[in-house]
Design a protein around this motif. Structure first.
Motif, PDB file in Angstrom:
ATOM      1  N   THR A 200     -22.645   6.092  19.183  1.00  0.00           N
ATOM      2  CA  THR A 200     -22.365   7.401  19.799  1.00  0.00           C
ATOM      3  C   THR A 200     -23.186   8.477  19.092  1.00  0.00           C
ATOM      4  O   THR A 200     -23.764   9.357  19.748  1.00  0.00           O
ATOM      5  N   GLU A 201     -23.213   8.373  17.771  1.00  0.00           N
ATOM      6  CA  GLU A 201     -23.962   9.347  16.971  1.00  0.00           C
ATOM      7  C   GLU A 201     -25.446   9.341  17.338  1.00  0.00           C
ATOM      8  O   GLU A 201     -26.087  10.379  17.437  1.00  0.00           O
ATOM      9  N   ARG A 202     -25.968   8.139  17.585  1.00  0.00           N
ATOM     10  CA  ARG A 202     -27.404   8.025  17.912  1.00  0.00           C
ATOM     11  C   ARG A 202     -27.680   8.098  19.417  1.00  0.00           C
ATOM     12  O   ARG A 202     -28.796   7.835  19.864  1.00  0.00           O
ATOM     13  N   LYS A 203     -26.602   8.348  20.175  1.00  0.00           N
ATOM     14  CA  LYS A 203     -26.682   8.435  21.650  1.00  0.00           C
ATOM     15  C   LYS A 203     -27.281   7.160  22.252  1.00  0.00           C
ATOM     16  O   LYS A 203     -28.239   7.195  23.036  1.00  0.00           O
ATOM     17  N   LEU A 204     -26.702   6.053  21.861  1.00  0.00           N
ATOM     18  CA  LEU A 204     -27.210   4.752  22.336  1.00  0.00           C
ATOM     19  C   LEU A 204     -26.069   3.925  22.900  1.00  0.00           C
ATOM     20  O   LEU A 204     -24.902   4.137  22.542  1.00  0.00           O
ATOM     21  N   ASP A 208     -28.872  -0.872  25.074  1.00  0.00           N
ATOM     22  CA  ASP A 208     -30.165  -0.230  24.792  1.00  0.00           C
ATOM     23  C   ASP A 208     -30.827  -0.798  23.540  1.00  0.00           C
ATOM     24  O   ASP A 208     -31.976  -0.472  23.245  1.00  0.00           O
ATOM     25  N   ILE A 209     -30.077  -1.609  22.778  1.00  0.00           N
ATOM     26  CA  ILE A 209     -30.594  -2.060  21.480  1.00  0.00           C
ATOM     27  C   ILE A 209     -31.247  -3.435  21.606  1.00  0.00           C
ATOM     28  O   ILE A 209     -30.641  -4.379  22.121  1.00  0.00           O
ATOM     29  N   PHE A 210     -32.478  -3.494  21.134  1.00  0.00           N
ATOM     30  CA  PHE A 210     -33.187  -4.782  21.103  1.00  0.00           C
ATOM     31  C   PHE A 210     -32.834  -5.514  19.805  1.00  0.00           C
ATOM     32  O   PHE A 210     -32.588  -6.723  19.806  1.00  0.00           O
ATOM     33  N   LEU A 211     -32.785  -4.764  18.697  1.00  0.00           N
ATOM     34  CA  LEU A 211     -32.445  -5.359  17.405  1.00  0.00           C
ATOM     35  C   LEU A 211     -31.758  -4.312  16.529  1.00  0.00           C
ATOM     36  O   LEU A 211     -32.214  -3.175  16.444  1.00  0.00           O
ATOM     37  N   LEU A 212     -30.651  -4.746  15.926  1.00  0.00           N
ATOM     38  CA  LEU A 212     -29.988  -3.868  14.955  1.00  0.00           C
ATOM     39  C   LEU A 212     -29.663  -4.716  13.737  1.00  0.00           C
ATOM     40  O   LEU A 212     -28.884  -5.682  13.821  1.00  0.00           O
ATOM     41  N   SER A 213     -30.325  -4.412  12.625  1.00  0.00           N
ATOM     42  CA  SER A 213     -30.019  -5.152  11.396  1.00  0.00           C
ATOM     43  C   SER A 213     -29.289  -4.214  10.445  1.00  0.00           C
ATOM     44  O   SER A 213     -29.468  -2.992  10.490  1.00  0.00           O
ATOM     45  N   CYS A 214     -28.467  -4.811   9.603  1.00  0.00           N
ATOM     46  CA  CYS A 214     -27.617  -4.020   8.727  1.00  0.00           C
ATOM     47  C   CYS A 214     -27.328  -4.794   7.441  1.00  0.00           C
ATOM     48  O   CYS A 214     -27.264  -6.030   7.473  1.00  0.00           O
ATOM     49  N   ASN A 215     -27.155  -4.078   6.328  1.00  0.00           N
ATOM     50  CA  ASN A 215     -26.753  -4.766   5.096  1.00  0.00           C
ATOM     51  C   ASN A 215     -25.343  -4.323   4.686  1.00  0.00           C
ATOM     52  O   ASN A 215     -24.716  -3.530   5.397  1.00  0.00           O
ATOM     53  N   VAL A 220     -28.762   0.703   8.233  1.00  0.00           N
ATOM     54  CA  VAL A 220     -29.140   0.050   9.488  1.00  0.00           C
ATOM     55  C   VAL A 220     -30.603   0.286   9.838  1.00  0.00           C
ATOM     56  O   VAL A 220     -31.205   1.280   9.419  1.00  0.00           O
ATOM     57  N   HIS A 221     -31.126  -0.670  10.587  1.00  0.00           N
ATOM     58  CA  HIS A 221     -32.470  -0.513  11.141  1.00  0.00           C
ATOM     59  C   HIS A 221     -32.359  -0.887  12.618  1.00  0.00           C
ATOM     60  O   HIS A 221     -31.889  -1.973  12.956  1.00  0.00           O
ATOM     61  N   ILE A 222     -32.746   0.064  13.471  1.00  0.00           N
ATOM     62  CA  ILE A 222     -32.562  -0.148  14.915  1.00  0.00           C
ATOM     63  C   ILE A 222     -33.908  -0.193  15.637  1.00  0.00           C
ATOM     64  O   ILE A 222     -34.778   0.637  15.396  1.00  0.00           O
ATOM     65  N   VAL A 223     -34.060  -1.193  16.494  1.00  0.00           N
ATOM     66  CA  VAL A 223     -35.228  -1.245  17.390  1.00  0.00           C
ATOM     67  C   VAL A 223     -34.686  -1.138  18.808  1.00  0.00           C
ATOM     68  O   VAL A 223     -33.878  -1.975  19.234  1.00  0.00           O
ATOM     69  N   LYS A 224     -35.117  -0.077  19.506  1.00  0.00           N
ATOM     70  CA  LYS A 224     -34.606   0.134  20.864  1.00  0.00           C
ATOM     71  C   LYS A 224     -35.302  -0.801  21.848  1.00  0.00           C
ATOM     72  O   LYS A 224     -36.466  -1.159  21.643  1.00  0.00           O
ATOM     73  N   ARG A 225     -34.563  -1.149  22.895  1.00  0.00           N
ATOM     74  CA  ARG A 225     -35.147  -1.999  23.934  1.00  0.00           C
ATOM     75  C   ARG A 225     -36.139  -1.179  24.757  1.00  0.00           C
ATOM     76  O   ARG A 225     -35.852  -0.031  25.100  1.00  0.00           O
ATOM     77  N   GLU A 226     -37.281  -1.799  25.040  1.00  0.00           N
ATOM     78  CA  GLU A 226     -38.299  -1.095  25.832  1.00  0.00           C
ATOM     79  C   GLU A 226     -37.849  -1.031  27.283  1.00  0.00           C
ATOM     80  O   GLU A 226     -37.272  -1.991  27.798  1.00  0.00           O
ATOM     81  N   LYS A 227     -38.103   0.086  27.902  1.00  0.00           N
ATOM     82  CA  LYS A 227     -37.730   0.236  29.328  1.00  0.00           C
ATOM     83  C   LYS A 227     -38.644  -0.628  30.187  1.00  0.00           C
ATOM     84  O   LYS A 227     -39.844  -0.702  29.955  1.00  0.00           O
ATOM     85  N   LYS A 228     -38.036  -1.294  31.183  1.00  0.00           N
ATOM     86  CA  LYS A 228     -38.850  -2.138  32.070  1.00  0.00           C
ATOM     87  C   LYS A 228     -39.722  -1.263  32.944  1.00  0.00           C
ATOM     88  O   LYS A 228     -39.271  -0.235  33.448  1.00  0.00           O
TER      89      LYS A 228
END
Lengths: 229, 126
Positions: A200-204, A208-215, A220-228
């Motif tokens: 919600t904070e990141r408005k996602l 919409d998320i392609f990859l979200l890694s976290c420790n 966190v590290h977020i990679v957004k999904r590319e729009k088709k």
């Protein structure tokens, strides 16, 4: 033709299951008995595929039998050190105290070129940097460099008093291709509510998320999904 | 440890399964051999009714057990029996006893081969 396809499919599943059953070592670095089993399994699987007249049950039985024997044999090797020595062998030291043990190399039937190749593939280009080199039972070469060539550790740099990072544990993938992995979230000691708030904070949205890694420090590290297109 | 236990159980199941399959194959081939001998005896005695009956019985048994034989011995080993079985009614129709007996002898040897190839014998091991 259809029978060949079915046979291939069944044998593929059988071989995959047997390899999975035998464990990860079968897929990576192999010990002699494991290599033999893997070669035999692949050859046995090929016979009923090539020859539709031969009974498939023979191939399936043999694969199942080999997988069982391999697991039991590994258990036996784990129990008996003597048998382990006979079947798997022992690690061999080819460079001792910085000197190449030529007798050991001859007994391994390794030329100096083979040794240099193995050293290079381990990232060591100068043999004089090596204090000990050991040929492991699976054929790989383990290198212990001389003191001057050893990489410095935090201990060497007297950095032990410094506060370690919040999380030393590696990050894990929590969202892959829009799909949440609850186990990974649990590993990070985080809740789904935390993830919801973050999104919600990141408005996602999760989709919409392609990859979200976290420790474990919730970095966190977020990679957004590319729009088709 | 769990994997080892599974492997041990699976191995026991495999061995017992193979044992029962082997016994099943032996009894099925024995039955077929007996029925083939019954046809042969009937042909030698020139008993037309018995020939027909025993041939019918053999064909029924073969049709019933064929998938089992194909699964265990392979299609390659079952095809010669099908070929001989196709020829037998022809020799029976033309009443050529010599050819009929030769075909029946071939049938018996093919049937016993199904077991001979799979029999747990030292000769089959090497």
């Amino acid at each position: 033709m259809l029978i060949t396809l079915w046979r291939t499919m069944i044998l593929f599943i059988a071989v995959t299951c047997s390899l999975r059953f035998m464990g990860k070592r079968q897929i990576g670095e192999l010990q002699p008995s494991e290599l033999v089993t893997t070669i035999m399994v692949s050859n046995i699987a090929a016979i009923p595929i090539e020859n539709p007249g031969s009974p498939m049950i023979n191939g399936l039985l043999s694969i199942a039998l080999l997988a069982c024997l391999e697991v039991l044999f590994s258990a036996l090797l784990l129990k008996s050190k003597k048998l382990r020595g006979i079947i798997i062998g022992h690690p061999r030291c080819v460079i001792r105290d910085g000197t190449v043990d030529q007798r050991e190399l001859r007994s391994l039937r390794w030329s100096i070129d083979d040794l240099m190749e193995m050293l290079r593939s381990s990232g060591t280009f100068d043999i004089s940097e090596v204090l000990f080199a050991i040929v492991e039972t699976n054929g790989s070469l383990s290198i212990y460099p001389k003191f001057s060539k050893r990489p410095a550790t935090n201990g060497d740099l007297s950095m032990l008093d410094i506060e370690p990072p919040a999380s030393e544990a590696p990050p894990v993938i929590v969202v892959a291709d829009g799909e949440l992995d609850r186990n990974a979230l649990g590993y990070c000691n985080l809740s789904e509510r935390w993830l919801k708030e973050l999104l919600t904070e990141r408005k996602l949205k999760l989709e919409d998320i392609f990859l979200l890694s976290c420790n474990r420090a919730a970095e966190v590290h977020i990679v957004k999904r590319e729009k088709k297109a | 440890m769990k994997r080892t236990a599974i492997a041990a159980v699976l191995l026991i199941l495999l061995l017992s399964g193979c044992f029962f399959l082997s016994r099943g194959l032996q009894s099925a081939t024995d039955r077929l051999s007996r029925e083939a001998s019954a046809i042969e005896t009937a042909v030698r005695e020139k008993d037309g009714n018995r020939i027909g009956r025993s041939l019918e019985s053999f064909l029924q048994s073969w049709e019933r057990d064929r998938p089992f034989f194909v699964a265990l011995c392979g299609r390659t080993n079952c095809e010669p029996i099908d070929t001989v079985l196709a020829a037998i009614p022809i020799w029976y129709e033309v009443e050529d006893t010599g050819e009929l007996l030769a075909a029946l002898s071939q049938l018996s040897s093919h049937v016993s081969e199904l077991w001979e190839l799979q029999a747990p014998r030292l000769t089959n091991l090497f």
